[in-house]
Design a protein around this motif. Structure first.
Motif, PDB file in Angstrom:
ATOM      1  N   GLY A  82      35.517  28.818  39.878  1.00  0.00           N
ATOM      2  CA  GLY A  82      36.961  28.777  40.118  1.00  0.00           C
ATOM      3  C   GLY A  82      37.244  29.606  41.347  1.00  0.00           C
ATOM      4  N   PRO A  83      38.381  29.403  41.944  1.00  0.00           N
ATOM      5  CA  PRO A  83      38.716  30.201  43.116  1.00  0.00           C
ATOM      6  C   PRO A  83      39.126  31.616  42.713  1.00  0.00           C
ATOM      7  N   PRO A  84      39.048  32.569  43.621  1.00  0.00           N
ATOM      8  CA  PRO A  84      38.587  32.434  44.999  1.00  0.00           C
ATOM      9  C   PRO A  84      37.062  32.531  45.113  1.00  0.00           C
ATOM     10  N   LEU A  85      36.584  31.955  46.204  1.00  0.00           N
ATOM     11  CA  LEU A  85      35.168  32.017  46.571  1.00  0.00           C
ATOM     12  C   LEU A  85      35.137  31.970  48.093  1.00  0.00           C
ATOM     13  N   THR A  86      34.280  32.788  48.690  1.00  0.00           N
ATOM     14  CA  THR A  86      34.168  32.813  50.149  1.00  0.00           C
ATOM     15  C   THR A  86      32.707  32.618  50.530  1.00  0.00           C
ATOM     16  N   VAL A 118      37.532  29.231  49.464  1.00  0.00           N
ATOM     17  CA  VAL A 118      37.968  28.290  48.433  1.00  0.00           C
ATOM     18  C   VAL A 118      39.124  28.946  47.690  1.00  0.00           C
ATOM     19  N   TRP A 119      40.274  28.287  47.669  1.00  0.00           N
ATOM     20  CA  TRP A 119      41.482  28.878  47.118  1.00  0.00           C
ATOM     21  C   TRP A 119      42.338  27.809  46.447  1.00  0.00           C
ATOM     22  N   ALA A 120      43.382  28.253  45.774  1.00  0.00           N
ATOM     23  CA  ALA A 120      44.399  27.355  45.223  1.00  0.00           C
ATOM     24  C   ALA A 120      45.718  28.122  45.184  1.00  0.00           C
ATOM     25  N   GLN A 121      46.807  27.425  45.341  1.00  0.00           N
ATOM     26  CA  GLN A 121      48.102  28.093  45.368  1.00  0.00           C
ATOM     27  C   GLN A 121      48.462  28.703  44.019  1.00  0.00           C
ATOM     28  N   TRP A 122      47.887  28.219  42.929  1.00  0.00           N
ATOM     29  CA  TRP A 122      48.176  28.750  41.592  1.00  0.00           C
ATOM     30  C   TRP A 122      47.320  29.967  41.235  1.00  0.00           C
ATOM     31  N   CYS A 123      46.450  30.387  42.130  1.00  0.00           N
ATOM     32  CA  CYS A 123      45.471  31.450  41.869  1.00  0.00           C
ATOM     33  C   CYS A 123      45.992  32.803  42.377  1.00  0.00           C
ATOM     34  N   GLY A 124      46.315  33.706  41.465  1.00  0.00           N
ATOM     35  CA  GLY A 124      46.816  35.034  41.833  1.00  0.00           C
ATOM     36  C   GLY A 124      45.866  35.826  42.715  1.00  0.00           C
ATOM     37  N   PRO A 125      44.561  35.922  42.357  1.00  0.00           N
ATOM     38  CA  PRO A 125      43.625  36.653  43.216  1.00  0.00           C
ATOM     39  C   PRO A 125      43.513  36.049  44.622  1.00  0.00           C
ATOM     40  N   CYS A 126      43.726  34.732  44.752  1.00  0.00           N
ATOM     41  CA  CYS A 126      43.708  34.107  46.079  1.00  0.00           C
ATOM     42  C   CYS A 126      44.848  34.655  46.936  1.00  0.00           C
ATOM     43  N   LEU A 140      37.632  27.901  57.644  1.00  0.00           N
ATOM     44  CA  LEU A 140      38.089  26.692  56.970  1.00  0.00           C
ATOM     45  C   LEU A 140      38.503  27.077  55.561  1.00  0.00           C
ATOM     46  N   GLY A 141      39.667  26.637  55.153  1.00  0.00           N
ATOM     47  CA  GLY A 141      40.112  26.829  53.785  1.00  0.00           C
ATOM     48  C   GLY A 141      39.883  25.556  52.995  1.00  0.00           C
ATOM     49  N   ILE A 142      39.514  25.712  51.727  1.00  0.00           N
ATOM     50  CA  ILE A 142      39.383  24.559  50.833  1.00  0.00           C
ATOM     51  C   ILE A 142      40.340  24.768  49.676  1.00  0.00           C
ATOM     52  N   ASP A 143      41.399  23.966  49.652  1.00  0.00           N
ATOM     53  CA  ASP A 143      42.374  23.989  48.558  1.00  0.00           C
ATOM     54  C   ASP A 143      41.717  23.260  47.390  1.00  0.00           C
ATOM     55  N   TYR A 144      41.354  24.020  46.362  1.00  0.00           N
ATOM     56  CA  TYR A 144      40.451  23.551  45.308  1.00  0.00           C
ATOM     57  C   TYR A 144      41.184  23.280  43.995  1.00  0.00           C
ATOM     58  N   ASP A 145      40.919  22.113  43.416  1.00  0.00           N
ATOM     59  CA  ASP A 145      41.426  21.789  42.078  1.00  0.00           C
ATOM     60  C   ASP A 145      42.924  22.079  41.978  1.00  0.00           C
ATOM     61  N   ASP A 146      43.662  21.604  42.968  1.00  0.00           N
ATOM     62  CA  ASP A 146      45.072  21.959  43.107  1.00  0.00           C
ATOM     63  C   ASP A 146      45.926  20.688  43.092  1.00  0.00           C
TER      64      ASP A 146
END
Length: 178
Positions: free
Chosen positions: A139-143, A71-79, A98-104
């Motif tokens: 919140g992302p990241p989560l695996t 679980v990731w988002a492009q605005w997430c630095g740790p991702c 599988l990637g999940i673009d979350y709350d993005d």
């Protein structure tokens, strides 16, 4: 552990439309069609999420492992920090990913992020945080690590800090030697 918050300024909460019109989306790995399977206890939620690239919506309850869901988002630095470890795992071919673009709210930036980071596996969009309750996403990241029966074997909250950490989790939680 660092994790990104789940609230973002300017998030309208409206699902993205016209995903196929997002520049570069056709270069992402297509989401595969999965045969319908009954949901399992302790499994992924029975929800369908649209593909970030091309391909059909993905019903999470249909998925079986060994599977790693990030679980990731492009605005997430740790991702961004953990992306090279996930890209390397995808190249190994040892598990399905599988990637999940979350709350993005910016699918065009998500497509750019996935391409730049070499995340060569399918990605779906969860702009409305549908998986939040089932996977307890703060919140992302989560695996999440999903076994061959479709059960969620383990959820790692926060950033993956090394390839060794990811490899150890694969072995311990899914029995997969990278």
């Amino acid at each position: 552990m660092a994790a990104c918050g789940s609230e973002q300024a300017g998030d309208s909460g409206t699902p993205s439309s016209g995903r196929s019109a997002v520049a570069g989306a056709d270069k992402l790995k297509a989401c595969p069609a999965a045969p319908s399977k009954p949901p399992v206890s302790n499994g992924l939620p029975d929800i369908s999420l649209p593909c970030l690239g091309s391909g059909p919506d993905v019903r999470l309850a249909d998925l079986r492992g060994p599977l790693v869901i990030n679980v990731w988002a492009q605005w997430c630095g740790p991702c961004r920090d953990e992306a090279p470890y996930l890209a390397a795992l995808a190249k190994s071919g040892k598990v399905t990913m599988l990637g999940i673009d979350y709350d993005d709210p910016r699918p065009e930036l998500a497509v750019k992020f996935a391409g730049e980071e070499g995340l060569a596996y399918p990605h779906v969009i969860d702009q409305d945080k549908q998986i939040q309750r089932a996977l307890k996403v703060g919140g992302p990241p989560l695996t999440a690590f999903v076994d061959d029966k479709g059960e969620v074997a383990y959820v790692h909250r926060g950033v993956l800090t090394s390839q060794e950490q990811l490899d150890t989790l694969l072995k311990e939680k899914l029995g997969v030697t990278p």
